[in-house]
Design a protein around this motif. Structure first.
Motif, PDB file in Angstrom:
ATOM      1  N   SER A 175       0.821  -1.212   0.000  1.00 21.49           N
ATOM      2  CA  SER A 175       0.000   0.000   0.000  1.00 21.49           C
ATOM      3  C   SER A 175       0.856   1.263   0.000  1.00 21.49           C
ATOM      4  N   ARG A 176       2.137   1.108   0.352  1.00 22.13           N
ATOM      5  CA  ARG A 176       3.067   2.241   0.343  1.00 22.13           C
ATOM      6  C   ARG A 176       3.971   2.223  -0.883  1.00 22.13           C
ATOM      7  N   GLY A 177       3.597   1.404  -1.868  1.00 22.71           N
ATOM      8  CA  GLY A 177       4.338   1.389  -3.121  1.00 22.71           C
ATOM      9  C   GLY A 177       5.542   0.484  -3.141  1.00 22.71           C
ATOM     10  N   CYS A 178       5.678  -0.391  -2.158  1.00 21.72           N
ATOM     11  CA  CYS A 178       6.830  -1.297  -2.099  1.00 21.72           C
ATOM     12  C   CYS A 178       6.477  -2.615  -2.784  1.00 21.72           C
ATOM     13  N   ASP A 179       7.333  -3.050  -3.687  1.00 22.20           N
ATOM     14  CA  ASP A 179       7.149  -4.326  -4.370  1.00 22.20           C
ATOM     15  C   ASP A 179       8.174  -5.318  -3.824  1.00 22.20           C
ATOM     16  N   PRO A 180       7.752  -6.285  -2.991  1.00 23.35           N
ATOM     17  CA  PRO A 180       8.711  -7.223  -2.391  1.00 23.35           C
ATOM     18  C   PRO A 180       9.508  -8.020  -3.409  1.00 23.35           C
ATOM     19  N   ARG A 181       9.015  -8.129  -4.644  1.00 22.62           N
ATOM     20  CA  ARG A 181       9.731  -8.897  -5.664  1.00 22.62           C
ATOM     21  C   ARG A 181      10.807  -8.085  -6.359  1.00 22.62           C
ATOM     22  N   SER A 182      10.823  -6.786  -6.127  1.00 26.67           N
ATOM     23  CA  SER A 182      11.805  -5.920  -6.777  1.00 26.67           C
ATOM     24  C   SER A 182      13.087  -5.851  -5.945  1.00 26.67           C
ATOM     25  N   PRO A 183      14.246  -6.148  -6.544  1.00 17.74           N
ATOM     26  CA  PRO A 183      15.507  -6.052  -5.782  1.00 17.74           C
ATOM     27  C   PRO A 183      15.722  -4.674  -5.167  1.00 17.74           C
ATOM     28  N   ARG A 184      15.155  -3.658  -5.774  1.00 15.24           N
ATOM     29  CA  ARG A 184      15.321  -2.299  -5.247  1.00 15.24           C
ATOM     30  C   ARG A 184      14.680  -2.144  -3.872  1.00 15.24           C
ATOM     31  N   HIS A 185      13.670  -2.965  -3.601  1.00 14.99           N
ATOM     32  CA  HIS A 185      12.955  -2.865  -2.329  1.00 14.99           C
ATOM     33  C   HIS A 185      13.339  -3.971  -1.347  1.00 14.99           C
ATOM     34  N   TRP A 186      14.316  -4.786  -1.701  1.00 16.19           N
ATOM     35  CA  TRP A 186      14.708  -5.869  -0.803  1.00 16.19           C
ATOM     36  C   TRP A 186      15.245  -5.377   0.541  1.00 16.19           C
ATOM     37  N   PRO A 187      15.973  -4.250   0.598  1.00 15.58           N
ATOM     38  CA  PRO A 187      16.384  -3.758   1.927  1.00 15.58           C
ATOM     39  C   PRO A 187      15.194  -3.472   2.842  1.00 15.58           C
ATOM     40  N   VAL A 188      14.125  -2.915   2.270  1.00 17.30           N
ATOM     41  CA  VAL A 188      12.919  -2.666   3.067  1.00 17.30           C
ATOM     42  C   VAL A 188      12.309  -3.984   3.528  1.00 17.30           C
ATOM     43  N   LEU A 189      12.289  -4.960   2.619  1.00 14.72           N
ATOM     44  CA  LEU A 189      11.747  -6.271   2.969  1.00 14.72           C
ATOM     45  C   LEU A 189      12.581  -6.925   4.068  1.00 14.72           C
ATOM     46  N   ALA A 190      13.904  -6.785   3.986  1.00 13.52           N
ATOM     47  CA  ALA A 190      14.778  -7.371   5.008  1.00 13.52           C
ATOM     48  C   ALA A 190      14.512  -6.743   6.373  1.00 13.52           C
ATOM     49  N   ARG A 191      14.340  -5.428   6.413  1.00 15.05           N
ATOM     50  CA  ARG A 191      14.038  -4.772   7.693  1.00 15.05           C
ATOM     51  C   ARG A 191      12.682  -5.215   8.230  1.00 15.05           C
ATOM     52  N   SER A 192      11.737  -5.423   7.335  1.00 15.18           N
ATOM     53  CA  SER A 192      10.408  -5.879   7.763  1.00 15.18           C
ATOM     54  C   SER A 192      10.482  -7.286   8.348  1.00 15.18           C
ATOM     55  N   LEU A 193      11.261  -8.153   7.709  1.00 19.34           N
ATOM     56  CA  LEU A 193      11.419  -9.509   8.234  1.00 19.34           C
ATOM     57  C   LEU A 193      12.137  -9.488   9.578  1.00 19.34           C
ATOM     58  N   GLY A 194      13.096  -8.571   9.725  1.00 18.04           N
ATOM     59  CA  GLY A 194      13.757  -8.427  11.020  1.00 18.04           C
ATOM     60  C   GLY A 194      12.780  -7.996  12.100  1.00 18.04           C
ATOM     61  N   ALA A 195      11.899  -7.063  11.744  1.00 19.12           N
ATOM     62  CA  ALA A 195      10.879  -6.626  12.706  1.00 19.12           C
ATOM     63  C   ALA A 195       9.933  -7.770  13.054  1.00 19.12           C
ATOM     64  N   LEU A 196       9.602  -8.590  12.063  1.00 20.41           N
ATOM     65  CA  LEU A 196       8.730  -9.741  12.319  1.00 20.41           C
ATOM     66  C   LEU A 196       9.407 -10.726  13.268  1.00 20.41           C
ATOM     67  N   PHE A 197      10.708 -10.938  13.078  1.00 21.88           N
ATOM     68  CA  PHE A 197      11.443 -11.837  13.970  1.00 21.88           C
ATOM     69  C   PHE A 197      11.416 -11.315  15.404  1.00 21.88           C
TER      70      PHE A 197
END
Length: 221
Positions: A175-197
């Protein structure tokens, strides 16, 4: 020890395989896989017979192959490695479909693919025909350490909770324009997974404290 309602891998049915005791199914699968692993790589006839036995059990369980095969995607890393083995291994070379590959690597890759597929299909069949709580009771009957059984029980119980939370996080990211499949957004995805952990770890701490406050002494009622 209970594990809540049926898990998503379980396929409801009343076949003889479903009715068999969980500890018997676990021991049978373990023994069968030991035989499969011990089978020589070049014994393709024996491997084919073992695969036929497993398919017979699947048919007896009445679990549709259309239900099991899509879930075998977990085998993908083994498939990739098996495909690469003929190209990265050393030894005598042979030609297959006009491509020169390592003969020992080809034999090892085919054996790995067959044995891995048998193992994954066997495990999925066990999961599809056994309720989680029955599987945990079966492991207890096999004298598996109580702590490991409890950890597995909580893993099953909270897997859907963590998965749902991950789904909500992915929805918020998209909803904030992040595409988890895009390598450009992988750092955001990594931080999100860290928060989930961290959230999952903190949830585990809260659950443990709640259990201690209710008299938990290492064994569940």
């Amino acid at each position: 020890m209970g594990a809540g309602h049926g898990h998503r891998l379980h396929f409801h049915g009343h076949s003889p395989v479903h009715r068999a005791p969980a500890h018997v199914k676990v021991l049978t699968l373990l023994g069968f896989m030991l035989v499969v692993v011990a089978t020589p790589r070049e014994a393709y006839a024996v491997l084919a017979a073992e695969a036929a036995v497993l398919l017979g059990v699947v048919l007896l369980s009445r679990v549709p192959l259309t239900y099991l095969l899509p879930r075998m995607v977990v085998e993908l890393p083994f498939v990739v490695f098996a495909v690469l083995m003929p190209f990265i291994s050393h030894g005598p070379r042979t030609e297959v479909l006009g491509i020169t590959v390592s003969e020992p690597g080809l034999v090892a890759g085919v054996a790995l693919l067959i044995k891995g597929s048998i193992g994954v299909l066997g495990a999925l069949t066990l999961a599809a025909t056994t309720e989680p709580q029955d599987l945990l009771r079966g492991l207890q009957r096999l004298r598996m350490p109580e702590l490991l059984v409890q950890i597995m029980g909580f893993m099953i119980r909270y897997l859907d909770v963590v998965t749902a939370e991950l789904g909500r996080m992915m929805t918020a990211l998209r909803s904030r324009g992040c595409d988890p499949r895009s390598p450009r957004h992988w750092p955001v995805l990594a931080r999100s997974l860290g928060a989930l952990f961290i959230r999952s770890y903190e949830r585990g701490e809260r659950v443990h404290l709640a259990m201690l406050s209710r008299g938990y002494d290492g064994k569940l009622p």
